[in-house]
Design an enzyme around this catalytic site. Structure first.
Site, short mmCIF file in Angstrom:
data_model
loop_
_atom_site.label_atom_id
_atom_site.label_comp_id
_atom_site.label_asym_id
_atom_site.label_seq_id
_atom_site.Cartn_x
_atom_site.Cartn_y
_atom_site.Cartn_z
N ILE A 23 45.38 -7.27 15.58
CA ILE A 23 45.34 -8.64 14.15
C ILE A 23 46.17 -10.16 14.64
CG2 ILE A 23 46.59 -8.58 11.97
CD1 ILE A 23 47.74 -5.67 12.99
N ASP A 245 -0.20 -7.84 -6.54
CA ASP A 245 -1.01 -6.52 -7.03
C ASP A 245 -0.75 -4.94 -7.46
OD1 ASP A 245 -0.78 -5.77 -4.23
OD2 ASP A 245 -1.79 -7.36 -3.94
N LYS A 267 -6.61 -4.30 -8.48
CA LYS A 267 -7.58 -3.40 -8.75
C LYS A 267 -7.13 -2.98 -9.94
CE LYS A 267 -9.67 -2.38 -4.14
NZ LYS A 267 -9.77 -1.10 -3.72
N GLY A 298 2.46 -6.00 -1.66
CA GLY A 298 3.16 -5.07 -1.03
C GLY A 298 3.72 -5.25 0.58
N ILE A 303 0.67 -7.44 7.36
CA ILE A 303 0.82 -5.67 7.93
C ILE A 303 -0.70 -5.39 6.93
CG2 ILE A 303 0.93 -3.66 8.60
CD1 ILE A 303 3.50 -5.21 9.76
N THR A 328 7.58 -3.24 6.25
CA THR A 328 6.07 -2.35 6.13
C THR A 328 6.56 -1.35 5.78
OG1 THR A 328 3.91 -2.36 7.07
CG2 THR A 328 5.60 -1.88 8.13
N MET A 380 -3.86 2.82 4.12
CA MET A 380 -5.27 3.84 3.52
C MET A 380 -5.68 4.41 3.98
SD MET A 380 -5.69 -0.57 3.70
CE MET A 380 -5.19 -0.87 5.12
N GLY A 409 6.30 5.47 -0.99
CA GLY A 409 7.94 5.88 0.08
C GLY A 409 8.18 5.18 -0.49
N1 SAH Z 1 1.03 -5.15 3.64
C1 SAH Z 1 1.39 -3.08 3.09
C2 SAH Z 1 0.32 -2.48 3.55
C3 SAH Z 1 -1.02 -2.99 2.87
S1 SAH Z 1 -2.49 -1.91 2.86
C4 SAH Z 1 2.78 -3.53 4.31
O1 SAH Z 1 3.22 -3.72 4.85
O2 SAH Z 1 3.07 -1.75 4.04
C5 SAH Z 1 -2.20 -0.94 1.88
C6 SAH Z 1 -1.76 0.54 2.32
O3 SAH Z 1 -0.07 0.46 2.47
C7 SAH Z 1 -1.39 1.67 1.36
O4 SAH Z 1 -3.23 2.36 1.38
C8 SAH Z 1 -0.39 3.32 1.77
O5 SAH Z 1 -1.13 3.14 3.06
C9 SAH Z 1 0.60 2.20 2.45
N2 SAH Z 1 1.85 1.85 1.55
C10 SAH Z 1 1.79 0.72 0.95
N3 SAH Z 1 2.76 0.94 0.22
C11 SAH Z 1 3.18 2.60 -0.15
C12 SAH Z 1 4.33 3.37 0.00
N4 SAH Z 1 5.96 3.07 -0.95
N5 SAH Z 1 4.64 4.87 0.22
C13 SAH Z 1 2.94 5.04 1.11
N6 SAH Z 1 2.00 4.21 1.82
C14 SAH Z 1 2.71 2.97 1.42
#
Ligand code: SAH
Length: 463
Positions: A23, A245, A267, A298, A303, A328, A380, A409
C-alpha cells in the site's frame, strides 16, 4: 462539502510515509509525480521502495519526531495502533495526515486522478462510494484524449502572445474556444505538434482565416459498438459529414454526431455501389469546403477496405487526414465465436485472404493455403465457399479439416456454421446465411465447442 478540493504544490516539500509494503508503494508511486521528496519509515521495506531514488528510507519503527518539517504524513501500515498513533501525533503537530482506508483518522484523502498534466482532474466520493468515483474516472479517461496535456502545454506557451493580440476578455475567450475545439486541437491529438503550432500562429496573425477541412478514415470494427476505439468515437462525434456503407451497423451510426450530414455510398440491393473514384473525389471536395469529413468503414480500413486508395488522392491534394485502425472482422468473429486464430498446438500462423470472385475464378496460392498448421481466414468468401473447400482439398488439405462460417459476427444476429471442408458447403446451402460472413479454416475451429462464450446459435455437421 465534507472534503474541499485544493491542489497542493509539493515539489519542494518532504512527505513522510509510514509503512513499507504494497500500500505504501502504491501511494509513493502516486505522490512522486508531484516531484516531492519522500521519507519512508518502517522496520521492513519492499525493494521497489528501497530502490526508488525519490525515497529516503529508514528501517526502524515510527518516531513522532519524524513528523517535524513534513508537509504531509501518510500512514500506510496494516497495524491499527500505529496508524492511530501517526494520526494523533500529526494532528497534535498541525501536520496534515492521511491514513489509508481509515477516513476517521484522515485530514486529507486521495482522489481518483485523471492525469493530463498540466490538466489534472481529481474525483472523490468523499469516501462514500469509491467504486462510483472510479467509474466516473473511467468515463473521463475514455472521453478525454491522452494528449490533452500537450494541448494545455501548447496553450500555455502562447498565452502571452494571445493576450497581446486580443485585448478584450471576450475576444480571447472566443479565440481559445476556436483553438481548443478546432483544427489546432486535432493536430495535437494526432501527434502533429509542429502543424498545431504553425496553425495556432497563423490564427494569431490572421484570425478568421482558419477554415480547414480534414478527413478521418475511421475503422468502425465488425459491428458491436463497444468495439470502437476511443479515438474513433471522438472523431465520430465531431464530424460535419459522414460517408458510410453497408458494413457499418446502425448501432454504430447512432453514435455519429446527430446533426452530421449522412451520405450512404454502399451498394443497395441489385444496384451498384458509388464507384470508388467518386468516393475518393467526394472526400477531396468536402474537405475543400472546410468540412470535417468522416469516412467510416467496417472493420479496419487497411484490411480489404480500399482505405489506401481513399487517402491516396487526399495525400496528392495535400488535404490533411488521419487514419484510425479498427478491429478487423477476423479478430471480431474469431473472438466472439471462441475460435482463437493461432494456437500453440494447432496453428502457428494465420492468413487473411480475399475470397472475392472477380471473374468467376479464384487466383490464390492454393498450395500455400492448403499447408497444415495454419489458420486461413477468407473475407468475402460466401459465394465462393464450395470452390474454396474443393481447392483446399485438391491441394492437399485434409477433407475433414474443420471450417467455420460466421454470419454478422459480434452483432446480435451472429450465427455460426461449423463443418469440415467436405460438409460445410451442403450445410450452408440447406440453411443460407446472411451477409456479411467470414470463413475460418483450420484445426483451431474445433476449439469453439469449449470456448464459444457468447453462446450464439451454432449449426454443426462434422461427420
Ligand atoms: N475492412 C473490413 C473488411 C472489408 S471486406 C475488415 O477489416 O473487417 C468485407 C468482408 O468483411 C465481408 O464480405 C465479410 O467477409 C467480412 N466482414 C466484415 N464484417 C463482418 C462481420 N461482422 N461478420 C462477418 N464478416 C464480416
Amino acid at each position: 462539502m465534507q472534503y474541499f478540493p485544493l491542489f497542493h504544490k509539493l515539489s519542494d516539500k518532504t512527505i513522510l510515509v509510514v509503512g513499507g509494503g504494497d500500500i505504501a508503494a502504491r501511494k509513493i508511486h502516486l505522490l512522486q509525480r508531484s516531484g516531492c521528496r519522500i521519507q519512508v519509515v518502517a522496520p521492513s521495506i519492499l525493494p521497489v521502495i528501497a530502490n526508488n531514488p525519490n525515497c529516503h528510507c529508514e528501517w526502524r519503527v515510527f518516531d513522532p519526531a519524524d513528523i517535524d518539517g513534513k508537509a504531509l504524513v501518510v500512514s500506510a501500515t496494516d497495524i491499527e495502533s500505529v496508524n492511530q498513533r501517526v494520526s494523533a501525533e500529526s494532528r497534535a503537530r498541525g501536520v496534515l495526515v492521511n491514513v489509508v482506508d481509515s477516513p476517521e483518522l484522515c485530514d486529507v484523502i486521495f482522489p481518483s486522478l485523471v492525469d493530463r498534466d498540466p490538466l489534472i482532474i481529481a474525483i472523490t466520493s468523499s469516501g462514500q462510494a469509491p467504486v462510483l468515483a472510479r467509474s466516473v474516472r473511467a468515463k473521463l479517461e475514455s472521453t478525454i484524449p491522452a494528449s490533452y496535456g500537450h494541448l494545455a502545454q501548447l496553450a500555455s506557451r502562447f498565452r502571452n502572445a494571445v493576450k497581446k493580440r486580443f485585448t478584450s476578455l471576450d475576444d480571447r475567450r472566443y479565440f481559445w474556444e476556436k483553438v481548443l475545439g478546432g483544427t489546432v486541437a486535432e493536430h495535437v491529438y494526432a501527434g502533429r505538434m509542429e502543424q498545431a503550432e504553425h496553425q495556432l500562429k497563423a490564427m494569431i496573425d490572421a484570425p478568421g482565416d482558419e477554415q480547414h477541412g480534414e478527413v478521418y478514415l475511421v475503422g468502425a470494427g465488425p459491428g458491436d459498438p463497444d468495439l470502437l476505439t476511443f479515438k474513433a468515437l471522438r472523431l465520430m462525434q465531431q464530424a460535419d459529414v459522414v460517408l458510410y456503407d453497408r458494413l457499418v451497423s446502425d448501432a454504430i451510426m447512432d453514435l455519429v454526431r446527430r446533426d452530421a450530414e449522412r451520405l450512404y455510398v454502399g451498394k443497395q440491393r441489385s444496384e451498384h455501389a458509388v464507384p470508388q473514384q467518386d468516393i475518393n473525389q467526394r472526400l477531396v471536395d468536402l474537405a475543400r469546403e472546410g468540412k470535417k469529413v468522416l469516412r467510416l468503414k467496417g472493420g479496419d480500413p487497411f484490411i480489404f477496405g480500399r482505405g489506401g486508395e481513399e487517402i491516396d488522392l487526399l495525400a496528392e491534394h495535400g488535404i490533411p487526414f488521419q487514419v484510425v485502425p479498427g478491429i478487423t472482422a477476423a479478430s471480431g468473429c474469431s473472438t466472439y465465436t471462441g475460435i482463437p486464430l493461432t494456437h500453440r498446438d494447432y496453428a502457428q500462423s494465420v492468413r487473411f485472404v480475399t475470397g472475392h470472385l472477380k471473374d468467376g475464378s479464384l487466383n490464390l496460392p492454393w498450395s500455400e493455403l492448403a499447408s497444415p498448421q495454419q489458420t486461413v481466414v477468407f473475407y468475402m468468401g460466401l459465394m465462393g465457399l464450395e470452390k474454396i473447400c474443393n481447392k483446399l482439398i485438391q491441394h492437399g488439405r485434409s477433407a475433414d479439416t474443420p471450417i467455420a462460417l460466421v454470419q454478422k459476427g459480434t452483432t446480435p444476429e451472429q450465427r455460426l456454421w461449423v463443418g469440415t471442408l467436405a460438409t460445410l458447403p451442403d450445410l450452408v446451402r440447406e440453411d443460407p446465411p446472411q451477409a456479411p460472413t467470414l470463413i475460418i479454416v483450420g484445426e483451431v475451429v474445433s476449439l469453439h465447442e469449449r470456448l464459444n462464450w457468447v453462446g450464439s446459435t451454432v449449426t454443426v455437421n462434422q461427420a
